[in-house]
Write a protein that holds these residues in place. Structure first.
Motif, PDB file in Angstrom:
ATOM      1  N   LYS A 155      37.719  33.632  41.907  1.00 56.16           N
ATOM      2  CA  LYS A 155      37.525  35.140  41.761  1.00 56.16           C
ATOM      3  C   LYS A 155      37.688  35.463  40.027  1.00 56.16           C
ATOM      4  O   LYS A 155      36.826  36.246  39.511  1.00 56.16           O
ATOM      5  CB  LYS A 155      38.653  35.977  42.471  1.00 56.16           C
ATOM      6  N   ASN A 156      38.585  34.939  39.433  1.00 50.69           N
ATOM      7  CA  ASN A 156      38.640  35.300  38.130  1.00 50.69           C
ATOM      8  C   ASN A 156      37.452  34.988  37.224  1.00 50.69           C
ATOM      9  O   ASN A 156      37.111  35.473  36.251  1.00 50.69           O
ATOM     10  CB  ASN A 156      40.124  34.754  37.398  1.00 50.69           C
ATOM     11  N   LEU A 157      37.060  33.591  37.551  1.00 49.72           N
ATOM     12  CA  LEU A 157      35.794  33.136  37.005  1.00 49.72           C
ATOM     13  C   LEU A 157      34.755  33.784  37.216  1.00 49.72           C
ATOM     14  O   LEU A 157      33.629  34.288  36.287  1.00 49.72           O
ATOM     15  CB  LEU A 157      35.652  31.695  37.164  1.00 49.72           C
ATOM     16  N   THR A 158      34.506  34.424  38.526  1.00 51.87           N
ATOM     17  CA  THR A 158      33.489  35.246  38.706  1.00 51.87           C
ATOM     18  C   THR A 158      33.483  36.634  38.049  1.00 51.87           C
ATOM     19  O   THR A 158      32.458  37.198  37.540  1.00 51.87           O
ATOM     20  CB  THR A 158      33.424  35.688  40.342  1.00 51.87           C
ATOM     21  N   THR A 159      34.701  37.224  38.071  1.00 49.35           N
ATOM     22  CA  THR A 159      35.008  38.245  37.199  1.00 49.35           C
ATOM     23  C   THR A 159      34.673  38.023  35.769  1.00 49.35           C
ATOM     24  O   THR A 159      34.112  38.993  35.145  1.00 49.35           O
ATOM     25  CB  THR A 159      36.476  38.878  37.351  1.00 49.35           C
ATOM     26  N   GLU A 160      35.094  37.106  35.198  1.00 49.86           N
ATOM     27  CA  GLU A 160      34.832  36.833  33.957  1.00 49.86           C
ATOM     28  C   GLU A 160      33.205  36.640  33.635  1.00 49.86           C
ATOM     29  O   GLU A 160      32.740  37.358  32.614  1.00 49.86           O
ATOM     30  CB  GLU A 160      35.654  35.558  33.393  1.00 49.86           C
ATOM     31  N   VAL A 161      32.626  35.946  34.528  1.00 52.61           N
ATOM     32  CA  VAL A 161      31.124  35.952  34.402  1.00 52.61           C
ATOM     33  C   VAL A 161      30.243  37.291  34.350  1.00 52.61           C
ATOM     34  O   VAL A 161      29.542  37.509  33.514  1.00 52.61           O
ATOM     35  CB  VAL A 161      30.595  34.997  35.329  1.00 52.61           C
ATOM     36  N   ASN A 162      30.828  38.114  35.388  1.00 52.39           N
ATOM     37  CA  ASN A 162      30.224  39.304  35.609  1.00 52.39           C
ATOM     38  C   ASN A 162      30.534  40.454  34.564  1.00 52.39           C
ATOM     39  O   ASN A 162      29.726  41.160  34.104  1.00 52.39           O
ATOM     40  CB  ASN A 162      30.688  40.168  36.866  1.00 52.39           C
ATOM     41  N   ARG A 163      31.782  40.255  33.769  1.00 53.05           N
ATOM     42  CA  ARG A 163      32.147  40.955  32.679  1.00 53.05           C
ATOM     43  C   ARG A 163      31.353  40.770  31.526  1.00 53.05           C
ATOM     44  O   ARG A 163      30.843  41.402  30.692  1.00 53.05           O
ATOM     45  CB  ARG A 163      33.585  40.880  32.270  1.00 53.05           C
ATOM     46  N   ASP A 164      31.251  39.377  31.209  1.00 49.27           N
ATOM     47  CA  ASP A 164      30.376  38.843  30.199  1.00 49.27           C
ATOM     48  C   ASP A 164      28.868  39.327  30.091  1.00 49.27           C
ATOM     49  O   ASP A 164      28.246  39.633  29.461  1.00 49.27           O
ATOM     50  CB  ASP A 164      30.480  37.290  30.115  1.00 49.27           C
ATOM     51  N   ARG A 165      28.436  38.961  31.494  1.00 51.01           N
ATOM     52  CA  ARG A 165      27.101  39.562  31.785  1.00 51.01           C
ATOM     53  C   ARG A 165      26.812  41.063  31.373  1.00 51.01           C
ATOM     54  O   ARG A 165      25.783  41.365  30.810  1.00 51.01           O
ATOM     55  CB  ARG A 165      26.742  39.418  33.219  1.00 51.01           C
ATOM     56  N   LYS A 166      28.068  41.907  31.848  1.00 57.41           N
ATOM     57  CA  LYS A 166      27.675  43.464  31.715  1.00 57.41           C
ATOM     58  C   LYS A 166      27.650  43.551  30.183  1.00 57.41           C
ATOM     59  O   LYS A 166      27.032  44.483  29.632  1.00 57.41           O
ATOM     60  CB  LYS A 166      29.038  44.202  32.471  1.00 57.41           C
TER      61      LYS A 166
END
Length: 218
Positions: A155-166
């Protein structure tokens, strides 16, 4: 998003949309209506699988018993009732028959051995069952903790990926907006210069005609 090879080892990425930045659908509701209408016009997805998808494997192909059990569960059929005659001690229906007495005696011996096995299992369970159950629970808790930890990391990795994408798309969107604004300003300046050139040409033509008129008057 698509990739284009530019002669180097790594292909360059072309972004044709920025979902975290584009908000035309929110700004212009008419566009959302057009998109929904276009989606409604599209046909339903095909029901057949892609030819590249492998066929469904046959489970328990080498074990007819397990295959029959899987079919029973898939069809929601109940288990057949247990045969309780094995746990009974019926007397021979014909007391004079030696064969029936032999069968009854074999049945009694089999049930006696079964009871001995049950008593042995109960004794082993009473002696070792509690510790075995504690170890089982401990292993299950450790496995559950590992799975929860892996889930949290994912979940943390997914959140980090989405944050980087945003952040990346927001930065690109800001640059695109700035370039678009600059492009609009340059186009406006070019149009103003062209209009000024046209006005100067008209003024030059007027002065040339005036010069010709003055020369003819002399």
């Amino acid at each position: 998003m698509s990739s284009v090879t530019n002669g180097t080892a790594q292909p360059s990425m072309i972004y044709d949309s920025l979902p975290y930045y584009d908000n035309e659908l929110e700004q212009y509701p008419i566009l959302k209506q057009k998109v929904e209408k276009e989606l409604a016009r599209e046909g339903k997805p095909p029901q057949t699988l892609h030819p590249g998808v492998p066929p469904e494997p046959t489970l328990f192909a080498n074990n007819p018993m397990l295959q029959a059990e899987l079919e029973r569960v898939s069809n929601h059929r109940l288990l057949p009732p247990l045969d309780t005659t094995r746990y009974q001690l019926p007397a021979p229906t014909t007391p004079e028959s030696e064969e029936e007495w032999r069968k009854a005696l074999d049945n009694a011996r089999a049930q006696l051995e079964h009871q001995k096995t049950r008593h042995l299992n109960l004794a082993l369970l009473q002696q070792y069952g509690s510790n075995a159950w504690r170890i089982h629970n401990y292993l299950n808790e450790a496995a559950a903790q590992n799975i929860e930890q892996a889930l949290e990391e994912l979940k943390n990795l997914t959140t980090e990926v989405n944050r980087d994408r945003k952040n990346y798309q927001t930065r690109l969107g800001t640059q695109l907006t700035s370039l678009e604004t600059r492009w609009t300003e340059l186009i406006s300046s070019i149009l103003q210069i062209e209009m000024a050139n046209v006005a100067l040409e008209v003024e030059i033509d007027r002065l040339n005609k005036r010069e010709v008129e003055l020369a003819a008057a002399l």
